[in-house]
Write an enzyme that holds these catalytic residues in place. Structure first.
Site, PDB file in Angstrom:
ATOM      1  N   ASN A   6    -107.047  65.153  45.678  1.00  0.00           N
ATOM      2  CA  ASN A   6    -106.186  66.273  45.959  1.00  0.00           C
ATOM      3  C   ASN A   6    -104.977  65.526  45.134  1.00  0.00           C
ATOM      4  O   ASN A   6    -104.737  64.491  45.422  1.00  0.00           O
ATOM      5  CB  ASN A   6    -105.754  66.428  47.314  1.00  0.00           C
ATOM      6  CG  ASN A   6    -104.742  67.130  47.625  1.00  0.00           C
ATOM      7  OD1 ASN A   6    -104.040  67.517  47.006  1.00  0.00           O
ATOM      8  ND2 ASN A   6    -104.889  67.453  49.013  1.00  0.00           N
ATOM      9  N   SER A   8    -102.000  65.892  45.247  1.00  0.00           N
ATOM     10  CA  SER A   8    -100.703  65.625  46.046  1.00  0.00           C
ATOM     11  C   SER A   8    -100.949  64.328  46.934  1.00  0.00           C
ATOM     12  O   SER A   8    -100.015  63.826  47.443  1.00  0.00           O
ATOM     13  CB  SER A   8    -100.250  66.845  46.969  1.00  0.00           C
ATOM     14  OG  SER A   8    -101.457  67.098  47.985  1.00  0.00           O
ATOM     15  N   CYS A   9    -102.219  63.882  46.744  1.00  0.00           N
ATOM     16  CA  CYS A   9    -102.464  62.491  47.576  1.00  0.00           C
ATOM     17  C   CYS A   9    -102.176  61.221  46.612  1.00  0.00           C
ATOM     18  O   CYS A   9    -102.603  61.034  45.668  1.00  0.00           O
ATOM     19  CB  CYS A   9    -104.066  62.634  47.843  1.00  0.00           C
ATOM     20  SG  CYS A   9    -104.412  60.960  48.477  1.00  0.00           S
ATOM     21  N   SER A  10    -101.226  60.381  47.253  1.00  0.00           N
ATOM     22  CA  SER A  10    -100.773  59.392  46.557  1.00  0.00           C
ATOM     23  C   SER A  10    -101.983  58.284  46.277  1.00  0.00           C
ATOM     24  O   SER A  10    -102.151  57.493  45.427  1.00  0.00           O
ATOM     25  CB  SER A  10     -99.915  58.710  47.404  1.00  0.00           C
ATOM     26  OG  SER A  10    -100.036  58.163  48.498  1.00  0.00           O
TER      27      SER A  10
END
Length: 127
Positions: A6, A8-10
């Site tokens: 994903n 947006s996942c760090s």
């Protein structure tokens, strides 16, 4: 090597950076857009050696209404629920060309799978 992520996942972004820095060729699969099938999830779970509920993100699973018993009798139900609600799938999941599959949420696990992509024991200790 393939990484399910994903963007947006760090932790996903860190994993991609580590793969790039190690020079490991990889394919990115944005699993929220290119949702894994039940069969693909079953394959990943088998390669990980876990049950489907072990790759579920608890908060997201609850938000999606996934409230299934964590029992082998409900394995198929879990796989179907994760395919229907991909946001509940743990990330990043990385599969090396040799089939080694990990949920790469920590530096040690990430280094282990990178070593399968570089042929170097232990791989770089980056995350």
């Amino acid at each position: 090597m393939e990484i399910w992520l994903n963007p947006s996942c760090s932790k996903c972004r860190a994993a991609v950076t580590a793969l790039d820095e190690a020079g490991v060729e990889h394919t990115v699969r944005r699993y929220l857009d290119d949702v894994p099938t039940v069969d693909e999830l079953a394959d990943v779970v088998a390669r990980l050696g876990v049950e489907p509920w072990h790759i579920a993100r608890d908060k997201e699973a609850r938000a999606a209404g996934i409230d299934l018993p964590r029992e082998p009798a409900h394995r198929a139900d879990w796989l179907a629920a994760l395919a229907a609600h991909p946001s509940a799938i743990q990330r990043p999941i990385i599969t090396a060309a040799d089939g080694t599959t990990v949920v790469a949420r920590d530096a040690e696990t990430l280094a282990r799978v990178i070593s399968h992509g570089t042929g170097q024991p232990g791989g770089p200790a980056t995350a």
